[in-house]
Design a protein around this motif. Structure first.
Motif, PDB file in Angstrom:
ATOM      1  N   THR A 187      14.038 -40.174  43.053  1.00  0.00           N
ATOM      2  CA  THR A 187      13.471 -40.436  44.333  1.00  0.00           C
ATOM      3  C   THR A 187      12.092 -40.456  44.268  1.00  0.00           C
ATOM      4  O   THR A 187      11.596 -39.876  43.586  1.00  0.00           O
ATOM      5  N   PHE A 189       8.343 -40.039  45.433  1.00  0.00           N
ATOM      6  CA  PHE A 189       7.399 -39.113  46.276  1.00  0.00           C
ATOM      7  C   PHE A 189       6.033 -39.866  46.172  1.00  0.00           C
ATOM      8  O   PHE A 189       5.464 -39.652  45.347  1.00  0.00           O
ATOM      9  N   GLU A 222       6.855 -41.691  53.125  1.00  0.00           N
ATOM     10  CA  GLU A 222       7.708 -40.520  52.788  1.00  0.00           C
ATOM     11  C   GLU A 222       8.680 -40.646  51.634  1.00  0.00           C
ATOM     12  O   GLU A 222       8.778 -41.805  51.243  1.00  0.00           O
ATOM     13  N   PRO A 223       9.417 -39.641  51.287  1.00  0.00           N
ATOM     14  CA  PRO A 223      10.186 -39.652  50.032  1.00  0.00           C
ATOM     15  C   PRO A 223      11.292 -40.741  50.268  1.00  0.00           C
ATOM     16  O   PRO A 223      11.927 -40.673  51.345  1.00  0.00           O
ATOM     17  N   ARG A 252      11.190 -37.986  41.058  1.00  0.00           N
ATOM     18  CA  ARG A 252      11.549 -36.589  40.830  1.00  0.00           C
ATOM     19  C   ARG A 252      13.249 -37.079  41.007  1.00  0.00           C
ATOM     20  O   ARG A 252      13.588 -37.779  41.876  1.00  0.00           O
TER      21      ARG A 252
END
Ligand SMILES: Nc1ncnc2c1ncn2[C@@H]1O[C@H](COP(=O)(O)OP(=O)(O)OP(=O)(O)O)[C@@H](O)[C@H]1O
Ligand SMILES: [Zn+2]
Ligand SMILES: [Zn+2]
Length: 831
Positions: A187, A189, A222-223, A252
């Motif tokens: 993901t 970030f 946003e993530p 991450r």
């Protein structure tokens, strides 16, 4: 209690009884009815389920062996489910262990160590910590502890341990689950927008893609999963990774929740204002719930009459009363659309059980139910075993569906199980359908008790909501089309209608009724057809792999170029698959956008959802498919339903063939014109006068059914009689014939001894007749011949018991000769 009665997990007639074991001291208070245990059995170690507790044993105490191990802290089955299991085992003549295993989620079947650890967010007061005698301290390191170790270390704290497990403050997990679980997702970030815009300044001029990514992230700050980002910006993951290397974004791995619906928003829906007709059917259901009455209702509502809203409001009342609800839907109708309707109304209180979940996901949903975190279970057939403690309502949608009967052992029918389980709970059953099974209709309309359903209350929704009309249905005689020189797959009226919808940008559903319409190979010169050398059925042509395959045993051969019998080159592949229809659509209507849904295109997880979303968003004109497009779908822009080969299944050797065809056609017709736009249905057939087809045209369920029932009555078929089919298989035909004859005469003697006559015609209330032995419709399978006997009976006789006795008496001889026996009580498929 010192003795446990255990059903061991060996599915055979000899072990289909309980064996007694001693409960060792360390497990006292832990072994309960429904516990899974490990026990010594002769030289072996087996798994078993405790079905009873006692203070004295059937055999001498000293001969009893102790239970080795307890496999779960909290029993996976309840006393009530064991009772239900015993009933199923008797009713469908199936070893109890097979039934109990079918009630357990697959993840629980292994014999793996159980671990216990504190649930997330669970807290204990100082007092509790002190009381726990070191138990809570043991968890301090945060690592899961073995259940067996805890039981040994803290014999005094058993009650506390159990209480906290039941409250969900401690959790129990097993290794298998760890192995199955935690999926991680890469993901992104992003940094703050301002940072990202600064970063863009620093990029080399030619780094277009990187710039695009950063701009996108500045805008959508946003993530986001890496995969989603690559899709959104049409770039590669290496572009994204190079941005991460420069420190502008961070990547991450985060663990993804296994709840397949967890990451989706379901906009909450409020109960709709009911139409007067809906209120009229909801009222008696709600008052039965209020009174805690054990009633069964048939909700017969035409397609689009708003049955689902009635279910939802009945469930709501059930929950308000503090009880739980099970909703069964056919597997193929268990679409995201269906799930969404329940999730949006009841949110996290809904657990969903279906076969497309992984083992781990299913186990999670099952635990939600058992631990009381969910109060509504929505699922396919086996969800009828949802481990609730206080069921108030069981809804079966599309109750006529054959998939509610399991075709392999245990061969139970979920509808009958629902009625029995509701009886045990004092619950209400609602059976809903636009085309109820004849058994259910008979029970509700005429109070037929031969059906096993008991008293059933008839409720009806004869019209669609908001005065929307049912679609007009026209029938096209394909023989006439041929006479007029049209050899195409689409008749002129259907082709015209398709063109019209393409012009208007409306949508279509096309059904190819493929059951009994396999793609087989035939020589047009000599009539040779390719059949499996091991089974008596024709081989199916598979275009992809260019071979011919047997659907029963898997035998395959290369597709022939010339006839193996006469060497003619005119060997042809007959029949039509969805793939062929798709090709033909593309040729006939250039530019048409088709979504094909069949077993080939929906095996991948989530594919169902993907196709349906695409169709809903009108990114396709046609939804083409087999049975799976016929049910439960509700799309506002579908104004045309076309059926190709409507009569394909009418000729199957099954007395329900015409009922099934009528149901399927009515269901698929019901997909058209469900909202503002009116609908039209075109049915292509070679048999336009057949009642199953003409009744669909008139939307005449009651007429069709009343006529069909007359015929059933004459023949003593369900719902006026019941059937048990017994199939024998062996390599040798004479052996089969003599075995079959022995069984048939054994049965006849037993019936005669009870004074039951075997002629059905004289209108006696109790009758029993044994038909056969005759060659089965599938006469040979995997090199074994098959013969069957059919027991037809009605009235006051426990035919299942007689069958099991008759088989038992022949048992030894049958086993010695290697004859295989398979029993199907209330068979749904006659093949
Ligand atoms: N009381 C109501 N007021 C307005 N719209 C309603 C009401 N009840 C249901 N509807 C709408 O009518 C449509 C058909 O309802 P629903 O899908 O529940 O029918 P159904 O009887 O389950 O149909 P099928 O058997 O064909 O699946 C849906 O779009 C639903 O939202
Ligand atoms: Zn030939
Ligand atoms: Zn075969």
């Amino acid at each position: 209690m010192t003795v446990a009665r255990v059903i061991v997990d060996v599915p055979s007639r000899d072990t289909d009884r309980t064996f007694d074991y001693l409960i060792p001291d360390r497990l006292k208070g832990w072994v309960e009815i429904g516990s899974r245990v490990a026990v010594p059995f002769g030289p072996r170690k087996l798994q078993g389920i405790v079905t009873g507790l006692a203070d004295d044993a059937d055999v001498e105490y000293t001969k009893l062996k102790p239970i080795d191990d307890l496999l779960d802290a909290i029993p996976p089955l309840s006393k009530e489910l064991i009772t239900l299991g015993e009933w199923i085992s008797k009713r469908w003549l199936c070893p109890l262990t097979i039934v109990l295993q079918a009630m357990l989620p697959a993840a629980l079947k292994g014999r793996s160590e159980k671990y216990v650890f504190p649930a997330e967010g669970a807290q204990w007061s100082d007092e509790e910590t002190a009381q726990s005698g070191g138990l809570l301290l043991a968890f301090k390191k945060g690592e899961p502890l073995k259940l067996t170790w805890l039981l040994q270390q803290f014999p005094e704290q058993g009650d506390l341990l159990k209480r906290w497990l039941r409250q969900g403050r401690l959790e129990e997990r097993q290794k298998v689950e760890d192995r199955l679980s935690v999926k991680t997702v890469q993901t992104v970030f992003p940094s703050e927008p301002a940072m990202l815009l600064q970063a863009i300044e620093q990029l080399p001029v030619r780094a277009h893609k990187q710039r695009e990514v950063l701009l996108y992230l500045a805008e959508h700050n946003e993530p986001l999963a890496v995969l989603k980002l690559t899709e959104a910006v049409a770039t590669t993951s290496s572009t994204i990774r190079s941005l991460a290397e420069r420190g502008w974004i961070e990547i991450r791995s985060i663990t993804e929740d296994r709840d397949p619906y967890a990451n989706r928003d379901f906009p909450a829906t409020a109960p709709m204002k009911l139409t007067p007709a809906q209120s009229d059917v909801l009222t008696p259901i709600q008052s039965a719930l209020d009174q805690g009455g054990n009633e069964t209702f048939l909700l017969h509502g035409v397609t689009g009459s708003g049955k689902t809203e009635v279910y939802l409001q009945a469930i709501q009342r059930c929950l308000e009363l503090g009880r739980e609800a099970i909703v069964l839907v056919p597997e193929i109708a268990l679409t995201p659309q269906m799930v969404e309707r329940f999730k949006s109304r009841f949110g996290a209180r809904v657990a969903v059980l279906h076969s497309r979940l992984s083992q781990g996901e299913r186990y999670d949903e099952w635990r939600k139910i058992r631990e009381g975190r969910a109060q509504v279970a929505v699922g396919a057939r086996s969800a009828i075993f949802a481990p609730f403690a206080s069921i108030g309502l069981i809804v079966i949608d599309e109750e006529h569906e054959t998939s509610y009967k399991q075709e392999e052992s245990p061969k139970y029918h979920a509808r009958d199980v629902a009625v029995e389980r509701a009886r045990l709970h004092g619950a209400v059953v609602v059976l809903g359908s636009a085309t109820p099974a004849l058994e259910t209709y008979e029970a509700a309309a005429h109070g037929g008790h031969e059906t096993g359903l008991g008293d059933t209350i008839y409720l009806s929704l004869p019209e669609r909501v908001a005065n929307r009309p049912l679609p007009g249905v026209s029938i096209v005689d394909m023989r006439e089309e041929l006479k007029l020189g049209n050899r195409a797959m689409f008749s002129r009226p259907l082709a015209d209608a398709i063109r019209d919808r393409l012009e208007k940008q409306e949508q279509m559903v096309l059904l190819l009724n493929r059951r009994g319409y396999a793609t087989f190979v035939m020589c047009r010169s000599c009539g040779y057809t390719a059949a499996c050398p091991h089974c008596e059925i024709s081989l199916t042509h598979h275009k992809g792999s260019q071979n011919l395959r047997c659907h029963y045993c898997g035998y395959a051969e290369v597709e022939p170029k010339t006839c193996p019998s006469c060497e003619s080159p005119h060997i042809r592949f007959f029949g039509t698959g969805t793939q062929k229809v798709e090709e033909s659509l593309a040729e006939t209507f250039p530019g048409i956008r088709v979504i094909r849904m069949d077993v080939d295109t929906t095996t991948e997880k989530g594919s169902h959802e993907k196709w349906l979303t695409e169709f809903r968003e009108r990114r396709a004109d046609v939804l083409l498919g087999t049975q799976m497009v016929a049910k439960g779908l509700d799309f506002p822009f579908v104004t045309l339903v076309g059926v190709l080969a409507a009569d394909a299944a009418l000729r199957l050797p099954d007395f329900r063939a015409s009922e099934r065809t009528f149901q399927l056609l009515t269901q698929v017709a019901g997909r058209a014109g469900r909202h503002e736009l009116p609908g039209e249905v075109i049915i292509q057939t070679y048999d336009p006068e057949h009642e199953s087809i003409t009744s669909v045209q008139g939307h005449d369920y009651n007429g069709f059914v009343e006529r069909a029932l007359v015929l059933r009555k004459q023949l003593g078929y369900p719902p006026y009689g019941r059937l048990i089919s017994i199939t024998f298989s062996h390599e040798s035909v004479p052996m089969l014939l003599s075995t079959g004859e022995r069984f048939a005469s054994g049965m006849r003697e037993k019936a005669a001894a009870l004074g039951i006559r075997n002629d059905f015609d004289r209108g006696e209330r109790t009758a029993l007749e044994v038909l056969g032995p005759v060659s089965s419709p599938i006469a040979r399978l995997k090199d074994r011949y098959r013969f069957q006997c059919m027991v037809k009976y009605r009235g006051d006789v426990d035919a299942s018991l007689l069958v099991s006795q008759a088989l038992e008496e022949m048992g030894e001889a049958v086993k010695r000769n290697g004859v295989l026996v398979s029993v199907d009580v209330d068979p749904q498929m006659m093949l």
